[in-house]
Scaffold this motif. Structure first.
Motif, PDB file in Angstrom:
ATOM      1  N   ALA A 183      72.252  69.758 121.410  1.00  0.00           N
ATOM      2  CA  ALA A 183      72.815  68.989 120.298  1.00  0.00           C
ATOM      3  C   ALA A 183      72.136  69.237 118.961  1.00  0.00           C
ATOM      4  O   ALA A 183      72.690  68.914 117.913  1.00  0.00           O
ATOM      5  CB  ALA A 183      72.771  67.496 120.632  1.00  0.00           C
ATOM      6  N   ASP A 184      70.955  69.806 118.990  1.00  0.00           N
ATOM      7  CA  ASP A 184      70.257  70.076 117.741  1.00  0.00           C
ATOM      8  C   ASP A 184      70.488  71.505 117.235  1.00  0.00           C
ATOM      9  O   ASP A 184      69.989  71.877 116.176  1.00  0.00           O
ATOM     10  CB  ASP A 184      68.750  69.853 117.924  1.00  0.00           C
ATOM     11  N   GLY A 185      71.246  72.286 117.989  1.00  0.00           N
ATOM     12  CA  GLY A 185      71.443  73.680 117.629  1.00  0.00           C
ATOM     13  C   GLY A 185      72.577  73.889 116.641  1.00  0.00           C
ATOM     14  O   GLY A 185      73.474  73.054 116.497  1.00  0.00           O
ATOM     15  N   GLU A 186      72.542  75.043 115.952  1.00  0.00           N
ATOM     16  CA  GLU A 186      73.569  75.373 114.976  1.00  0.00           C
ATOM     17  C   GLU A 186      74.938  75.557 115.635  1.00  0.00           C
ATOM     18  O   GLU A 186      75.961  75.191 115.064  1.00  0.00           O
ATOM     19  CB  GLU A 186      73.179  76.637 114.215  1.00  0.00           C
ATOM     20  N   ALA A 187      74.956  76.143 116.830  1.00  0.00           N
ATOM     21  CA  ALA A 187      76.230  76.367 117.527  1.00  0.00           C
ATOM     22  C   ALA A 187      76.915  75.034 117.824  1.00  0.00           C
ATOM     23  O   ALA A 187      78.137  74.901 117.682  1.00  0.00           O
ATOM     24  CB  ALA A 187      76.000  77.144 118.816  1.00  0.00           C
TER      25      ALA A 187
END
Length: 340
Positions: free
Chosen positions: A224-228
């Motif tokens: 959930a913290d990723g750019e994707a």
């Protein structure tokens, strides 16, 4: 080779309808509807399509609405199907009806509001492969004569279904290769057709794209913290907005929920993205979901009452009005609203 070829005579039928009905009575007056029925009885292919639409969408009541409408769509498309399943095809056809017939073949007892419709023996006599094969030809042929976003969406849906079913794909491989250039995987091609239909304003294609993003978001929940993940949520909101801004109730309500609670609902569960919440936008989209009402609008009224209850505290008439709308649109939601 595609069996469905249109000779262009529908352009004369369109002129006859425009001059004899539309310019005199408009598009949807009762006088216009009566004139359309008369013109259809005379064999005008455009009027046959419009007459079928009036029955299909319940502007004219029939005991077997979908069956009767399907018969008229076939006549509009110059198609007759014998009791033994043989197709007779005329080139005197209105190509917009091609894709409507394709829609019925694909969704009969499988999707949309045709899941629980009455029996249509012509379709019952066909296998799933036969239905999808004819639907591909019909949808592709319709696009050769007109820009029909619904046909693009339908082709995308068929390709998506086939991407999940290898056996069905093998059955239809020849008709696909004869009608649709294979440029990538079926799933990727399906998405491209959805995107093209959405760009042309077809709200259900945008909804399909949003649903696919919701499923991707659920799969990426641990990231959930990723750019994707953030990009997928942005695309989800963008696709819903494309549809919601055209007053499609389902999309507007789902977008309202994203802005109200952060909720993204996919087939396998729910993800909450609190950083997207904005109560002002939530209210705006809940209200948009009620402009062109259907059963999904009941949920929007429910959410307005639930999350913006202060708007109703000193206006009992406003509350009663919205409760009446909920009761009419979706009795199940009305039962939930009574418990608020």
């Amino acid at each position: 080779m595609n069996r469905f070829r249109c000779d262009g005579s529908y352009e004369d039928d369109m002129y006859e309808y425009t001059e004899g009905v539309f310019k005199k009575y408009g598009a949807s007056s009762r006088s216009a509807e009566r004139e359309i029925m008369i013109l259809a009885e005379e064999g005008n292919t455009v009027a046959l399509k419009l007459y079928a639409d009036m029955i299909f969408y319940k502007r004219i009541f029939r005991r077997n609405a979908y069956r009767d409408a399907f018969s008229l769509y076939l006549r509009s498309a110059g198609i007759s199907i014998s009791e033994t399943g043989e197709w007779e095809i005329s080139e005197r056809a209105y190509p917009v009806s091609y894709w409507t017939i394709a829609f019925c073949l694909v969704n009969y007892r499988r999707g949309s509001f045709l899941i629980k419709c009455e029996a249509i023996p012509i379709i019952d006599s066909m296998t799933v492969s036969e239905r999808l094969s004819a639907a591909i030809e019909l949808a592709v042929s319709s696009l050769q004569h007109a820009v029909i976003p619904g046909a693009l969406n339908l082709i995308g849906h068929i390709l998506y279904v086939l991407s999940k079913d290898d056996r069905l794909y093998e059955d239809l491989k020849d008709v696909i290769e004869a009608n649709i250039p294979i440029k990538s995987s079926l799933a990727d091609m399906a998405e491209e057709y959805y995107k093209e239909a959405a760009r042309k304003g077809y709200v259900y294609a945008a909804n399909n794209l949003a649903a696919r993003e919701a499923d991707r978001i659920l799969q990426m929940e641990k990231e959930a913290d990723g750019e994707a993940f953030k990009s997928a949520v942005d695309r989800y909101a963008e696709y819903l907005k494309m549809s919601a801004d055209r007053y499609e109730p389902y999309a507007a309500n789902r977008l309202g929920l994203l802005y109200m609670t952060g909720e993204i609902r996919g087939r396998e569960g729910v993800v909450i993205c609190k950083e997207y919440t904005d109560a002002v936008l939530a209210k705006e989209y809940f209200n948009k979901a009620t402009v062109c009402p259907d059963a999904n609008s009941a949920w929007a009224y429910f959410n307005l009452i639930k999350y913006f209850h202060k708007d109703y505290d000193n206006d009992i008439e406003h509350m009663n009005e919205h409760m009446d709308y909920i009761k009419e649109l979706n009795p199940y939601v009305y039962g939930l609203a009574m418990e608020l």
